[in-house]
Each structure stands twice: as structure tokens, then as C-alpha cells.
Design a protein around this motif. Structure first.
Motif, PDB file in Angstrom:
ATOM      1  N   ILE A 157       0.869  -1.169   0.000  1.00 39.63           N
ATOM      2  CA  ILE A 157       0.000   0.000   0.000  1.00 39.63           C
ATOM      3  C   ILE A 157       0.910   1.224   0.000  1.00 39.63           C
ATOM      4  O   ILE A 157       1.773   1.367   0.872  1.00 39.63           O
ATOM      5  N   ALA A 158       0.738   2.079  -1.003  1.00 43.34           N
ATOM      6  CA  ALA A 158       1.578   3.270  -1.140  1.00 43.34           C
ATOM      7  C   ALA A 158       0.696   4.507  -1.006  1.00 43.34           C
ATOM      8  O   ALA A 158      -0.308   4.635  -1.696  1.00 43.34           O
ATOM      9  N   ILE A 159       1.096   5.397  -0.114  1.00 41.90           N
ATOM     10  CA  ILE A 159       0.299   6.578   0.243  1.00 41.90           C
ATOM     11  C   ILE A 159       0.998   7.842  -0.236  1.00 41.90           C
ATOM     12  O   ILE A 159       2.212   7.994  -0.078  1.00 41.90           O
ATOM     13  N   ASP A 160       0.234   8.773  -0.779  1.00 37.17           N
ATOM     14  CA  ASP A 160       0.747  10.111  -1.049  1.00 37.17           C
ATOM     15  C   ASP A 160      -0.434  11.081  -1.024  1.00 37.17           C
ATOM     16  O   ASP A 160      -1.561  10.702  -1.369  1.00 37.17           O
ATOM     17  N   GLN A 161      -0.185  12.316  -0.638  1.00 33.86           N
ATOM     18  CA  GLN A 161      -1.280  13.288  -0.592  1.00 33.86           C
ATOM     19  C   GLN A 161      -1.466  14.018  -1.915  1.00 33.86           C
ATOM     20  O   GLN A 161      -2.431  14.761  -2.098  1.00 33.86           O
ATOM     21  N   SER A 162      -0.573  13.789  -2.887  1.00 30.64           N
ATOM     22  CA  SER A 162      -0.665  14.442  -4.185  1.00 30.64           C
ATOM     23  C   SER A 162      -1.284  13.502  -5.214  1.00 30.64           C
ATOM     24  O   SER A 162      -0.682  12.482  -5.578  1.00 30.64           O
ATOM     25  N   GLU A 163      -2.460  13.846  -5.707  1.00 37.39           N
ATOM     26  CA  GLU A 163      -3.093  13.025  -6.740  1.00 37.39           C
ATOM     27  C   GLU A 163      -2.265  13.048  -8.029  1.00 37.39           C
ATOM     28  O   GLU A 163      -2.213  12.048  -8.760  1.00 37.39           O
ATOM     29  N   GLY A 164      -1.588  14.169  -8.285  1.00 34.88           N
ATOM     30  CA  GLY A 164      -0.722  14.246  -9.456  1.00 34.88           C
ATOM     31  C   GLY A 164       0.401  13.230  -9.405  1.00 34.88           C
ATOM     32  O   GLY A 164       0.725  12.583 -10.407  1.00 34.88           O
ATOM     33  N   PHE A 165       1.014  13.082  -8.216  1.00 39.49           N
ATOM     34  CA  PHE A 165       2.071  12.084  -8.061  1.00 39.49           C
ATOM     35  C   PHE A 165       1.512  10.674  -8.172  1.00 39.49           C
ATOM     36  O   PHE A 165       2.117   9.792  -8.783  1.00 39.49           O
ATOM     37  N   LEU A 166       0.345  10.432  -7.577  1.00 33.69           N
ATOM     38  CA  LEU A 166      -0.233   9.091  -7.611  1.00 33.69           C
ATOM     39  C   LEU A 166      -0.594   8.677  -9.031  1.00 33.69           C
ATOM     40  O   LEU A 166      -0.436   7.501  -9.403  1.00 33.69           O
ATOM     41  N   THR A 167      -1.082   9.602  -9.827  1.00 35.82           N
ATOM     42  CA  THR A 167      -1.380   9.292 -11.225  1.00 35.82           C
ATOM     43  C   THR A 167      -0.118   8.820 -11.946  1.00 35.82           C
ATOM     44  O   THR A 167      -0.136   7.826 -12.696  1.00 35.82           O
ATOM     45  N   LYS A 168       0.977   9.511 -11.709  1.00 32.04           N
ATOM     46  CA  LYS A 168       2.248   9.123 -12.309  1.00 32.04           C
ATOM     47  C   LYS A 168       2.733   7.791 -11.745  1.00 32.04           C
ATOM     48  O   LYS A 168       3.231   6.926 -12.490  1.00 32.04           O
ATOM     49  N   ALA A 169       2.583   7.581 -10.441  1.00 32.29           N
ATOM     50  CA  ALA A 169       3.023   6.337  -9.814  1.00 32.29           C
ATOM     51  C   ALA A 169       2.254   5.140 -10.366  1.00 32.29           C
ATOM     52  O   ALA A 169       2.834   4.079 -10.638  1.00 32.29           O
ATOM     53  N   ARG A 170       0.946   5.289 -10.523  1.00 32.12           N
ATOM     54  CA  ARG A 170       0.147   4.175 -11.061  1.00 32.12           C
ATOM     55  C   ARG A 170       0.585   3.820 -12.472  1.00 32.12           C
ATOM     56  O   ARG A 170       0.597   2.634 -12.844  1.00 32.12           O
ATOM     57  N   ALA A 171       0.943   4.816 -13.249  1.00 28.12           N
ATOM     58  CA  ALA A 171       1.427   4.556 -14.606  1.00 28.12           C
ATOM     59  C   ALA A 171       2.812   3.922 -14.593  1.00 28.12           C
ATOM     60  O   ALA A 171       3.111   3.035 -15.407  1.00 28.12           O
ATOM     61  N   ASN A 172       3.650   4.346 -13.653  1.00 27.47           N
ATOM     62  CA  ASN A 172       5.012   3.823 -13.563  1.00 27.47           C
ATOM     63  C   ASN A 172       5.061   2.418 -12.992  1.00 27.47           C
ATOM     64  O   ASN A 172       5.989   1.651 -13.287  1.00 27.47           O
ATOM     65  N   VAL A 173       4.078   2.066 -12.149  1.00 26.37           N
ATOM     66  CA  VAL A 173       4.136   0.811 -11.396  1.00 26.37           C
ATOM     67  C   VAL A 173       2.832   0.033 -11.598  1.00 26.37           C
ATOM     68  O   VAL A 173       1.994  -0.051 -10.694  1.00 26.37           O
ATOM     69  N   PRO A 174       2.631  -0.570 -12.759  1.00 27.94           N
ATOM     70  CA  PRO A 174       1.403  -1.331 -13.023  1.00 27.94           C
ATOM     71  C   PRO A 174       1.519  -2.759 -12.500  1.00 27.94           C
ATOM     72  O   PRO A 174       1.646  -3.713 -13.268  1.00 27.94           O
TER      73      PRO A 174
END
Length: 268
Positions: free
Chosen positions: A67-84
Motif C-alpha cells: 500500500i503506497a500513500i501520497d497526498q498528491s493526486e498528481g504524483f499518484l497518477t504518475k506512480a500508477r502509470a510507472n508501477v502497473p
């Protein structure tokens, strides 16, 4: 918004990757090697950014879940794309109020984020709350006071020579606790056991001056935020003086170092 916070607008994932993410990806595997966690465990990452540490956890630690947490939706969008990866779940959340169940995680880690958390002891208390008995907690931050981020130190040295008011924005002044002693004390005050520390260093190689300068023009992070707050004339003075200040290799590349302090501990 306070001036310092205004320059910490961590929202644009692509901009962050160019500025800091590419170096985060280099240091993450070394941290995990040192952490030396077992496989088939439930992990929690606090402040995942664009997924540099997340990707390394999945690649080399054989986790049962992450489970990976961040308060920035912009970062999470990038993380989901980077880590499928189906084992990973990315959630919006605050390090000071983690959206996870009590005593549910075996390994809890945080990369290059604790210095930006307003209440660090509360964040560590939240990590302990989420941890099962005997869980590992590990985190690392850049060695700002020791000049460990050489490309950032170079930027601020030149910037403050032109504008002394920029001194209050520098990370070494804002985050004086980011030392081996300061971080060790932070973990001990939080009640963590078996606290250990180490330094981790990587080389930051820029292909040329444009590769060095461009991330500072994207506005994501304290130094780029300051850079883009300048008028065009002041920004050009800064660019020109940086251009003349940096060391060059024969091929025009710029080779500097990045050093972090890392902590690992256990929950009793």
C-alpha cells in the motif's frame, strides 16, 4: 500561503521525475539492500511520490502486498502509470493520518519525504500504529545540512550570491535535523527499537548544462519554485552564473553526488 510552503508545490509528477525522481530511482534499490527485509510481507510506503521506491520494492523484495500513500493526486497518477503491478495499491492520504488499519503491515518505509511532513513525530506514531509487532520501519532523507545534494547546493549557492533573501528557502536551513544524529534521535524519541543508520550515495550525471538547468524551470520543488518566481532578467542572471560555475567533464557532462541518511528500526 507561506512563502516556503508555496515553493513546495509537489503536484506535477512529470516535472518531479525530471528534477528529483531520476535520482530517487537510483538510491531506492541501495536502501532496500541495506534494509534487508524478508519476502512475502505486507508493505506500507508513506509518501510514495511518483513510485521510485514502490517499483524497487516490487522488483527486489517479493512483497505479498504494497500500500503506497501520497497526498498528491498528481504524483499518484504518475506512480500508477510507472508501477502497473497488481500487488500495489496507491491511495491518497496524509502521513500524519494514514488510511490503513492498525497493526496491518510488516514493513513500513518512507523515502525522501519526512522533512516535508509538518509533524514528524505524529507521522512516526502513525507508522507504529500501522505496524504489526516486530515490524521494520525504515526511512531516508537527503543530507541537506552536509551538502549531500550537490546539484541543489550549487543552485542555492549561486542563487543566494545574487539574492541573499533566497537563503531562507535553502533546504539546509529549513531541514537542519536531516543528519545522522538528528534522524537517529527522531527514531528513538518515537520509541522505535534497534535503531541503525547509514549513508547512501549515488552519482548524479547530467549530460550537459541544459540537462542540469531545465528541471529548475519546471516549478516543482523549492529550488524550481524559487527559480520560476524570478523575473526573466533575474532568472537569466542566475542561469548564466550557474553555467559558468559548474564543473565539466571533457564530454561536457556534469558529474555531482547525492547522499542520503537512512534509518532502520523495529517496532517492539
Amino acid at each position: 500561503m507561506p512563502e516556503m510552503s508555496r515553493h513546495d508545490a509537489w503536484q506535477a509528477g512529470d516535472s518531479y521525475d525530471l528534477y528529483m525522481g531520476r535520482w530517487s530511482r537510483r538510491i531506492a534499490p541501495r536502501f532496500l539492500d541495506w534494509l534487508d527485509a524478508s519476502g512475502d510481507l505486507d508493505w506500507l510506503e508513506v509518501g510514495c511520490g511518483t513510485g521510485a521506491l514502490s517499483a524497487a520494492i516490487l522488483a527486489q523484495c517479493a512483497p505479498k502486498s504494497l500500500i503506497a500513500i501520497d497526498q498528491s493526486e498528481g504524483f499518484l497518477t504518475k506512480a500508477r502509470a510507472n508501477v502497473p503491478d497488481a500487488r500495489a495499491e496507491f491511495r491518497v492520504g496524509d502521513a500524519q493520518a494514514l488510511p490503513v488499519e492498525e497493526a496491518s503491515r510488516d514493513v513500513i518505509v518512507s523515502a525522501l519525504v519526512l522533512n516535508f511532513v509538518p509533524d514528524r513525530q505524529r507521522a512516526l506514531a502513525e507508522m507504529k500504529r500501522a505496524a504489526r509487532g516486530g515490524a521494520q520501519i525504515g526511512f531516508y532523507v537527503w543530507d541537506y545540512p552536509g551538502g549531500g545534494m550537490e546539484f541543489m547546493r550549487t543552485f542555492w549557492t549561486v542563487a543566494t550570491s545574487l539574492d541573499p533573501r533566497a537563503r531562507d528557502l535553502t533546504e539546509d536551513r529549513r531541514f537542519p535535523f536531516c543528519t545522522q544524529e538528528g534522524l537517529t534521535n527522531l527514531a528513538k524519541v518515537a520509541g522505535l527499537a534497534s535503531v541503525d543508520s547509514t549513508s547512501i550515495e549515488v552519482e548524479t550525471v547530467f549530460t550537459g548544462f541544459d540537462d542540469f538547468w531545465h528541471p529548475f524551470t519546471l516549478g516543482t520543488g523549492p529550488a524550481p519554485g524559487y527559480c520560476m518566481s524570478l523575473d526573466l532578467e533575474a532568472r537569466e542572471r542566475l542561469r548564466a552564473k550557474l553555467h559558468d560555475s559548474l564543473p565539466r567533464e571533457e564530454d561536457g557532462s556534469i558529474r555531482l553526488k547525492a547522499r542520503a541518511w537512512a534509518i532502520r528500526a523495529e517496532v517492539a
